[in-house]
Design an enzyme around this catalytic site. Sequence first.
Site, PDB file in Angstrom:
ATOM      1  N   HIS A  74       0.872  -1.134   0.257  1.00 29.69           N
ATOM      2  CA  HIS A  74       0.106   0.022   0.240  1.00 29.69           C
ATOM      3  C   HIS A  74       0.904   1.235   0.111  1.00 29.69           C
ATOM      4  CE1 HIS A  74      -3.541  -2.250   0.678  1.00 29.69           C
ATOM      5  NE2 HIS A  74      -3.277  -2.536   1.688  1.00 29.69           N
ATOM      6  N   GLU A 126      -3.719   3.080   1.185  1.00 28.58           N
ATOM      7  CA  GLU A 126      -3.167   3.519   0.111  1.00 28.58           C
ATOM      8  C   GLU A 126      -3.229   5.017  -0.098  1.00 28.58           C
ATOM      9  OE1 GLU A 126      -3.891   1.731  -3.837  1.00 28.58           O
ATOM     10  OE2 GLU A 126      -3.729   3.813  -4.521  1.00 28.58           O
ATOM     11  N   ASN A 224     -12.951  -5.138  -1.559  1.00 30.78           N
ATOM     12  CA  ASN A 224     -12.694  -5.877  -2.929  1.00 30.78           C
ATOM     13  C   ASN A 224     -13.095  -7.288  -3.008  1.00 30.78           C
ATOM     14  OD1 ASN A 224     -11.559  -3.928  -4.056  1.00 30.78           O
ATOM     15  ND2 ASN A 224      -9.470  -4.074  -3.337  1.00 30.78           N
TER      16      ASN A 224
END
Length: 701
Positions: A74, A126, A224
């Site tokens: 990240h 991130e 995700n």
Amino acid sequence: MEPNIKVAKSAGFCFGVDRAVNLAISHSGSDPVYTLGPIIHNRHMVDYLAGIRVFSVDGIQDIPKGHTVIIRSHGVGKETYDRISEAGLRLVDATCPFVKRIHRLAEAATRENRLVVVIGDIAHPEVIGILGWCGNAVVFSSADQVSSWLSENTAALAPMTVLSQTTLGRDTWIECKDILKKECTNAVFFDTICNATDLRRQEAADIASACDCMVIVGDPMSSNSARLADICRKKCNSVYLISDAGELPPSALTGCHSAGLTAGASTPEWVIKEVLLKMTEEMNNTAAIQTEDNATEVKETVENTASASMDFGEDETFEQMLEHSFKTLNTGDKVNGIVASVTPTEVRVELGTKHAGYIPVSEVSDDPTVKLEDVFTVGQEVETYVLRVNDVEGTVMLSKRRLDSVKGWEDVEAARESGVTLEGIVTEENKGGIVVSVKGVRVFVPASQSGLPKDSSLSALVKTRVKLRITDINRVRRRVVGSIRAVQFDERREMADKVWQEIENGKKYSGVVKSLTTYGAFVDIGGVDGMVHVSELSWNRIRQPSDVISVGDKLDVYVISFDKEKRKISLGHRLTTDNPWNKFVTTHNVGDTVKVKVVKLMPFGAFAEVMPGVDGLIHISQITNRRIGKPGDVLAEGQEVDVKITEIDNEKQKISLSIRALLEGDQLSDSDIANASLPDEIVAVSGESESADTAGDTDEA
Ligand code: F3S
């Protein structure tokens, strides 16, 4: 019938995660290693790493000084790097190269006082890391947020750089970009979406639409993985999101004829394998396994792939999105990618699209001897040119050479304007000159501009690296002419200026003999030629410079004198320590008998070589005890005779010799000895005894 299970090729680790995990494993050892947060969101992998002493910590303060800290894929902000350095920790940076690129863009924008706009999730590690490289920044996760900010904020008129989180949906990016583009005339946009997530989603949707049941292996807390499950639910009625084989319900696959399997980017290979095994067992009695092209070994499914990231819009069909993805690359496009592997014949490049990119060795450089491992390293960012897109095979052939050539042409044109020096490799000799490859552009250098002497063979330059200046460009015929000589001329002038600034008597140089005359040698001491007089070349008797040196020889010289106005330098070569007179006086005494060689007959006596570089005089009265008319009556040049040393004048460096003193019964009278002394104007060191006084200042060539 065997169970029919289709496994997604894109299941498992993406390129960045795989790299980070491998870095962590390769740095494990007897000393503990620490990751700033879990290296991936998978408890099986975190447990495994803890077993090999790779521990996850919350902050730098938890890591003992001197230990290794790993930054996960990240990435982190700039301040964290500073704190790691201050804390005396060893750093292993596993930031994904795609994320690293965003850091560089954010940092550059900040340097230029631009507002950084990040489209992404402000709470995602991130994005937090990206903000750590920005000065002034805002984050939006949707087009609505962008619109309301624009309606309330005049900062929108400021110069801004717009970036995206790597896992952002492409539809969100396009919506936000369209709004910003209309309102913000000073905005520049960088599509930094990584496409690994996209390929995973496309493939999951593809498989789900063709199966009775779909299994997704991933962390249920991961957005995700949840998104992956949502996409599959639109295509398939029976979807299970599980973190490992133990969570697969016993009845999940009952009655299934075909099942699909995919996994999130943080799912290790062995977890996928266990789930596949369990599914196979469950389906064993109800379905048959059909091996199809896209049903592969699990090993293949975790192949690291960064592919086109795309958000699934409500109105867009999967086929439309697939088509959209294919169109993202066209022949002639310039694309950035990350080097994923290097072999002797090709370089595989992750482009962030659906396609697998590769550069064949022939498309890397004009240099036929190029070795790919010398040019590329895994993880390196490269800019390439799309040569051919093969949608059927899903490959794209790339060329670095051609892009270099396009960029090279621009550089060559700029160099023509600015007059800067360029470098290139001589690729061939042709009629009238040579061809030099400069940044992929063919530059013709006429023989007269090659820097070699007239009528030299130009073939010696082929395959060598040369510096040259662009002297002419014909844009229509794309013909470029250059000059090596012009660069050499300037270099020589610069060196000459330096020599003249620093020159002083006695200063030593290592020179190269440029030319010879009968009276001396011209020696290049670095852009300037000085002259070494023939008498300065050797302590021994020489007739001309070519007796001891040749053009091209290296010669150690020192400055005897110089004249800055007339640009003349007189150089010496002989060293005092080599002076043969010094050797003579330490090895010979008056009264010694020595064998000498007659080297020159004069009316008053004969010069004889006592040792190389040292001559003495046998006065006519000391040649014999008889009266003779001239020395030649008794002696001849080249004749060897025994003599007695009768006098050594160290101050004047003169030696008196006598044959007569050795003749039996002969006694020397005082007047004999006085007569036998060497005349003052004659000295004993042979190199000087006969030389004409032609030494003087030298011409600069
Ligand atoms: Fe890197 Fe893309 Fe994976 S940004 S970490 S390769 S999802």
